[in-house]
Scaffold this active site. Structure first.
Site, PDB file in Angstrom:
ATOM      1  N   LYS A 192     -11.946   6.502  -0.494  1.00  0.00           N
ATOM      2  CA  LYS A 192     -12.074   5.622   0.670  1.00  0.00           C
ATOM      3  C   LYS A 192     -13.522   5.519   1.140  1.00  0.00           C
ATOM      4  O   LYS A 192     -13.924   4.507   1.714  1.00  0.00           O
ATOM      5  CB  LYS A 192     -11.155   6.101   1.778  1.00  0.00           C
ATOM      6  CG  LYS A 192      -9.674   6.035   1.391  1.00  0.00           C
ATOM      7  CD  LYS A 192      -8.780   6.591   2.467  1.00  0.00           C
ATOM      8  CE  LYS A 192      -7.316   6.491   2.076  1.00  0.00           C
ATOM      9  NZ  LYS A 192      -6.960   7.297   0.915  1.00  0.00           N
TER      10      LYS A 192
ATOM     11  N   GLU B 198      -5.623  -2.774   3.908  1.00  0.00           N
ATOM     12  CA  GLU B 198      -5.143  -2.329   5.216  1.00  0.00           C
ATOM     13  C   GLU B 198      -6.257  -2.433   6.254  1.00  0.00           C
ATOM     14  O   GLU B 198      -7.417  -2.108   5.973  1.00  0.00           O
ATOM     15  CB  GLU B 198      -4.622  -0.894   5.132  1.00  0.00           C
ATOM     16  CG  GLU B 198      -3.457  -0.730   4.160  1.00  0.00           C
ATOM     17  CD  GLU B 198      -2.747   0.603   4.337  1.00  0.00           C
ATOM     18  OE1 GLU B 198      -3.282   1.480   5.040  1.00  0.00           O
ATOM     19  OE2 GLU B 198      -1.657   0.767   3.756  1.00  0.00           O
TER      20      GLU B 198
ATOM     21  N   ASN C  84      -5.103  -0.033  -0.964  1.00  0.00           N
ATOM     22  CA  ASN C  84      -4.165   0.727  -1.782  1.00  0.00           C
ATOM     23  C   ASN C  84      -3.972   0.003  -3.099  1.00  0.00           C
ATOM     24  O   ASN C  84      -3.460  -1.123  -3.134  1.00  0.00           O
ATOM     25  CB  ASN C  84      -2.827   0.891  -1.057  1.00  0.00           C
ATOM     26  CG  ASN C  84      -2.945   1.848   0.108  1.00  0.00           C
ATOM     27  OD1 ASN C  84      -3.542   2.911  -0.012  1.00  0.00           O
ATOM     28  ND2 ASN C  84      -2.398   1.475   1.249  1.00  0.00           N
TER      29      ASN C  84
ATOM     30  N   ARG D 190      -1.991  -0.125  -5.525  1.00  0.00           N
ATOM     31  CA  ARG D 190      -0.636   0.118  -6.035  1.00  0.00           C
ATOM     32  C   ARG D 190       0.336  -0.742  -5.232  1.00  0.00           C
ATOM     33  O   ARG D 190      -0.047  -1.418  -4.279  1.00  0.00           O
ATOM     34  CB  ARG D 190      -0.256   1.594  -5.841  1.00  0.00           C
ATOM     35  CG  ARG D 190      -0.398   2.049  -4.383  1.00  0.00           C
ATOM     36  CD  ARG D 190       0.094   3.452  -4.155  1.00  0.00           C
ATOM     37  NE  ARG D 190      -0.285   3.983  -2.858  1.00  0.00           N
ATOM     38  CZ  ARG D 190       0.322   3.728  -1.715  1.00  0.00           C
ATOM     39  NH1 ARG D 190       1.352   2.902  -1.687  1.00  0.00           N
ATOM     40  NH2 ARG D 190      -0.081   4.278  -0.584  1.00  0.00           N
TER      41      ARG D 190
END
Length: 707
Positions: free
Chosen positions: A128, A278, A293, A295
């Site tokens: 991140k 996000e 993310n 995935r």
């Protein structure tokens, strides 16, 4: 949906998929594979040997051991399993190694198709901290990370966050400086156990913010879809509980900003396949990039419902090299609730045990229903007597013939009042056991409707009437959350449970009536099997302990030829009773109560007083069950991961002081001293596995505390 330019002759045809995961997501991927005619391979740890995902797969490979680090986090074993089973592709699911670039690379190096983004894209976003640097260069708004050593009181509150993985693991909110060091250590340990990577970072904690995300889908030909927004603000321990699409009351310009930022992020790293960007939306409407993310998300079904797509099928097609065409159009609103085996009233404590029954709604025949959007197929519920859907229903010109039913659903017990858009994704079935090693998710219950109000109302209704017999769950919390005025109006943020948890977990008021119904049903059983008293009018007494609250309820009653006489229930009449159903008239209103027994536990379900799990109490308690005063018992089964510094026999402790940490279901749980005093016994050592109720320590209370 797919461009006619894509050439099937050049695409690697997938014939067999290994899902490098377990539980609900493995079952979800298998379902789409079956509809596409693709063979399925499961992997399993020793505790999962008879799990639902193993039973549903065409083949399964054992991963010796129990801990995630020895099984589902072993990329070498997973690749070997795929090769041994003859799979030609690997789907990572979510969690575990789903965002591990090394695993993705190993899958490709073995000659297998990786159903996910390129390893380089995962690498760019998996950390991140690196992701934030890339997003900053792409002009995406974000929160700047803080140097943990330089954090001051002016920076508080801050969030400690794992650089890898997700699902709320490895995250801690710090509101005072003395707690920062412990939060860093705890987050590192939890992240290492869950993802195999203990790196963490610190960033400002935005209070009163909304958590909004954008679903991405990109192909290898340069096309990037943004499939709208999802609001995931209702969270516990930074893990989502209720999600919905689209995000309610989001201004149009802000939605465009988020979608543009998400698309920019995907293009900046050459992203391919499904992913999610996000964001946090501050109280004053400013967006901040959180993470990407790489995935499929747990909450993907709400996007599938609104856009009429099967994201897993699209993942497979993109992995085969297909080119995306025009994106589908959204319609209606969808809400998802995650049903967990946990006790929200007791610090979200995970629960274990046998799931005797899990069914959404009352017992009824299963039916197939078409959704209300007009012309398009909806979420289906299949079962005995229901026709199987046509192989490839159409959603109009945007959907290519090769895309299967966009709303697949396995057999789900349904009630006559089930909403048209009801869907249940679950990794457990009746008789399965919830253990201590993995996430306590039982099911995801999703409802699509034409409006948000209808979707929320129908979801609450379906959950309220569910039959959930087994470990304590968060079902009541979900129903109350959906009906809370703030949620109904769309005014929610990530602090929702911090403000409302006490009221949302208040004990229900119908436990005594439920206990009376259980006692009357039990009396019918005794009569049936020859245990009925010789004098029917003799007063009887029965005591139960409520599993959810721990409260004990004693009912005194007698069954006469004139009906039921129950102490404390002057306005209750018995209309009908069997060992499985009791019909009462309460204050002039007829109420039906269903009663089910499994061994020594009794489950009472009724629409008007809720659902209760009751344990009959003996009139002669077992004296061996008593414990020494000051005993600290294990609140759950798990593994002792560490003992606090300075905690040893003879040490002085204060009430509420953290003594040790247990790891259960991939989360760390702090165990605190129940009273102040001196530690006279300590049975907990790191690495030791304990069962619920096992003695961990004994505290000799100080005289001041005892008085």
């Amino acid at each position: 949906m797919f461009s006619s330019a894509s050439s099937s002759a050049k695409e690697p045809a997938i014939s067999s998929v290994l899902v490098a995961n377990r539980g609900e997501i493995a079952c979800r991927v298998f379902r789409t594979c079956r509809e596409l005619g693709i063979a399925t391979v499961a992997v399993h740890s020793d505790p999962d040997a008879d799990a639902r995902h193993v039973r549903e797969a065409d083949a399964a490979v054992r991963l010796p051991g129990a801990a995630a680090a020895d099984t589902y986090l072993r990329g070498d074993l997973l690749v070997a399993a795929a090769l041994a089973a003859g799979a030609d592709a690997v789907h990572p699911g979510y969690g575990f190694l789903s965002e591990n670039a090394g695993f993705a690379r190993a899958v490709r190096d073995a000659g297998l198709v990786w159903i996910g983004p390129p390893p380089e894209a995962i690498e760019a976003m998996a950390s991140k901290t690196r992701a934030k640097r890339i997003m900053a260069r792409a002009g995406v708004p974000l929160l700047a990370p803080l140097d943990p050593a330089a954090v001051t009181a002016d920076d508080l509150p801050v969030l400690v966050k794992a650089t890898a993985g997700g699902g709320g693991r490895g995250m801690r909110v710090v509101r005072d400086l003395p707690g920062l060091e412990g939060a860093l250590a705890s987050a590192r340990a939890e992240a290492a156990a869950a993802f195999g990577d203990g790196e963490v970072f610190v960033e400002p904690y935005v209070q009163g913010a909304r958590h909004v995300e954008v679903q991405l889908l990109a192909d290898a030909h340069g096309t990037v879809w943004t499939l709208g927004t999802r609001d995931c603000s209702l969270q516990r321990r930074h893990q989502k509980v209720i999600e919905e699409a689209p995000a309610p009351d989001l201004p149009g310009h802000l939605e465009r900003t988020l979608c543009d930022a998400a698309a920019s992020a995907a293009r900046a790293i050459g992203y391919v396949n499904a992913g999610t960007a996000e964001f946090l939306i501050s109280a004053d409407g400013r967006p901040y990039f959180l993470e990407m993310n790489t995935r499929l998300q747990v909450e993907h079904p709400v996007t599938e419902a609104v856009y009429g797509v099967d994201l897993v099928a699209l993942q497979l097609r993109v992995a085969e090299g297909a080119a995306l065409g025009e994106p589908p159009r959204p319609s209606g609103h969808a809400v998802e609730a995650r049903l967990y085996a946990e006790d929200p009233a007791r610090d979200w404590r995970p629960q274990t045990g046998v799931v005797h029954r899990l069914a959404v709604g009352a017992e009824a025949s299963w039916v197939r229903r078409r959704d209300l959007r007009g012309g398009g197929p909806g979420p289906y519920i299949y079962g005995p007597g229901a026709p199987h859907p046509s192989p490839t229903p159409s959603l109009g010109p945007q959907i290519h013939d090769s895309v299967p039913d966009p709303h697949p659903s396995g057999p789900v017990a349904s009630c006559p009042y089930a909403p048209a858009g009801l869907r249940v994704d679950s990794g457990v079935e009746d008789g399965d056991r919830v253990g201590v090693h993995y996430d306590p998710l039982l099911a995801k219950v999703v409802v699509w409707a034409t409006t948000r109000r209808d979707a929320v109302r129908q979801l609450a209704h379906a959950l309220e009437r569910a039959r959930i017999h087994g470990p304590v769950t968060n079902r009541d919390l979900l129903v109350r959350s959906l009906r809370h005025p703030d949620f109904a109006s769309g005014r929610v943020d990530t602090g929702f449970y911090g403000r409302h948890l006490v009221s949302l977990t208040a004990p229900p008021s119908g436990a005594r009536l439920a206990a009376l119904a259980a006692a009357v049903a039990g009396a019918q059983g005794r009569h049936r099997f020859g245990g009925w008293r010789n004098v029917p009018s003799q007063p009887q007494s029965k005591s139960y302990r409520c599993a959810a609250t721990g409260a004990e309820h004693t009912v005194r009653y007698r069954l006469t030829r004139d009906g039921l006489e129950a102490e404390g229930f002057p306005d209750v009449r018995l209309l009908h009773a069997t060992c499985e159903r009791v019909v009462l008239e309460v204050d002039g209103v007829r109420r039906t109560v269903d009663v089910a027994s499994y061994g020594g536990d009794v489950y009472v379900d009724t629409a008007h007083v809720g659902s209760y799990a009751l344990t009959p109490l003996s009139r002669f308690p077992d004296p061996t069950g008593r414990t020494e005063p000051g005993s600290l018992l294990a609140p759950m089964p798990g593994t002792v991961v560490r003992v606090a510094d300075g905690v040893a026999v003879g040490a002085s402790v204060r009430a509420g002081q953290p003594l040790l940490w247990l790891e259960a279901m991939k989360m760390e749980h702090r165990v605190v001293a129940p009273a102040s005093g001196t530690l006279s016994a300590l049975n907990a050592v790191p690495g030791r596995q304990v069962e619920v109720g096992e003695l961990l320590a004994v505290i000799a209370e100080s005289e001041e505390e005892a008085s």
